[in-house]
Design an enzyme around this catalytic site. Structure first.
Site, mmCIF file in Angstrom:
data_model
loop_
_atom_site.group_PDB
_atom_site.id
_atom_site.type_symbol
_atom_site.label_atom_id
_atom_site.label_comp_id
_atom_site.label_asym_id
_atom_site.label_seq_id
_atom_site.Cartn_x
_atom_site.Cartn_y
_atom_site.Cartn_z
ATOM 1 N N GLU A 11 -38.975 -30.686 1.898
ATOM 2 C CA GLU A 11 -40.213 -30.286 1.232
ATOM 3 C C GLU A 11 -39.894 -29.486 -0.023
ATOM 4 O O GLU A 11 -38.738 -29.312 -0.401
ATOM 5 C CB GLU A 11 -41.062 -29.449 2.199
ATOM 6 C CG GLU A 11 -40.381 -28.160 2.657
ATOM 7 C CD GLU A 11 -41.165 -27.393 3.708
ATOM 8 O OE1 GLU A 11 -42.185 -27.906 4.203
ATOM 9 O OE2 GLU A 11 -40.751 -26.263 4.043
ATOM 10 N N ASP B 110 -43.113 -19.507 -1.300
ATOM 11 C CA ASP B 110 -43.264 -20.704 -2.151
ATOM 12 C C ASP B 110 -43.490 -20.328 -3.610
ATOM 13 O O ASP B 110 -44.419 -20.833 -4.259
ATOM 14 C CB ASP B 110 -44.428 -21.570 -1.658
ATOM 15 C CG ASP B 110 -44.401 -21.816 -0.154
ATOM 16 O OD1 ASP B 110 -43.293 -21.902 0.407
ATOM 17 O OD2 ASP B 110 -45.484 -21.912 0.449
#
Length: 318
Positions: free
Chosen positions: A201, A16
């Site tokens: 997401e 991420d």
């Protein structure tokens, strides 16, 4: 000879990845194990997006077991880290929080505020400042109702930031899972029921030619169906429309015959030349031992975002 790079650009676990540029220096934050001192969120520093120096961990702990997907915004001389934290198995109790620091490397101290306290699960906060100076927060929440093409699962919403630690409380849907490749897990037990769970997401927004492109990662983060696509709107609050061809990830997906799997959960950053745009993302090695940070260039071709990535061979450096 012109400098080249090869993905991944950092050898350790760094999922991420989010990159902030401040005073000509790049700082990267990611999801990874905490430090020996108990601090969370590794932070790296670079001058060129290729050579990265670890600076330790940036976030003072709050006693949670999981700390996910940090992103940092610079505003008014301070730095705001948006992240989620929770302690339940699989992180199913994740809550969005914000921590503050006086330097991009930290230490960041949690403010004690939950950004969306009414949501049982909220992750992947993405602060975005529009050209007019208004800040917005894109984030993920769960949807349990089938509506038209929308599937049950995790989707992305956006809300206006009243100040850097307070949302207006008026979230609007940006994108919900709507394609087969968005499947996260079949017959997943959630909220006391069993669902074929789908996921979109990892929002990351670019403003281009007056329009707002919200890029997202869809699918299962630990599988090869994970990839990056986008929706687009004329206003940060939407409504967002989908481009043609959404039956697969349009910007980036697992390549056939490549050396990596499941590229996604990206951020964007301007290169050292001040004009080029780079996508920063994670990808698995083929043995799936770790998700590591990668970069590739983004260009606009006939008004459409395009990248050579995900790449695993030598590429021209930023």
């Amino acid at each position: 000879m012109a400098k080249t790079y090869r993905n991944p650009v950092y050898p350790d676990v760094f999922a991420d990845p989010f990159v902030l540029r401040h005073d000509g220096v790049y700082y990267a934050y990611g999801t990874a194990p905490g430090g020996a001192d108990g601090r969370q969120v590794p932070v790296l520093r670079s001058l060129d997006l290729v050579d990265w120096e670890p600076l330790g961990h940036a976030l003072l702990p709050i006693g949670a077991a999981h700390y996910w997907a940090p992103e940092v915004a610079s505003h008014g001389g301070r730095f705001y880290m948006y992240y989620s934290a929770g302690s339940a198995p699989e992180g199913t109790d994740q809550k969005l929080r914000v921590a503050v620091a006086d330097h991009p490397a930290g230490p960041f101290a949690d403010t004690g505020k939950l950004l969306v306290p009414d949501q049982p699960f909220a992750i992947d906060a993405h602060p975005f400042r529009a050209a007019n100076g208004q800040w917005y927060l894109f984030y993920c929440a769960d949807f349990l109702a089938l509506e038209g093409e929308y599937r049950v699962g995790t989707g992305i919403v956006v809300d206006r930031l009243v100040d850097m630690t307070t949302l207006a409380g008026e979230p609007r849907v940006v994108v919900r899972p709507h394609e087969d490749w968005h499947v996260f897990r079949k017959e997943r037990t959630m909220y006391g029921a069993v669902y074929d769970w789908h996921t979109v997401e990892g929002a990351a927004v670019l403003q281009h030619d007056g329009r707002f492109y919200c890029f997202y990662s869809g699918g299962a983060w630990e599988r090869d169906n994970y990839g990056v696509s986008w929706v687009v709107a004329d206003d940060p609050l939407g409504p967002y429309t989908r481009p043609e061809g959404g039956h697969e990830a349009l910007l980036m997906r697992t390549p056939k015959g490549g050396d990596l799997l499941g590229p996604g959960h990206n951020s964007f950053i301007t290169g050292p030349d001040g004009t080029s745009t780079w996508i920063v993302y994670h990808a698995w090695d083929l043995a799936q031992t770790a998700r590591r940070m990668c970069i590739d260039r983004i260009d606009w071709v006939d008004g459409t975002p395009a990248t050579p990535g995900p790449t695993w061979t030598d590429q021209p450096a930023p």
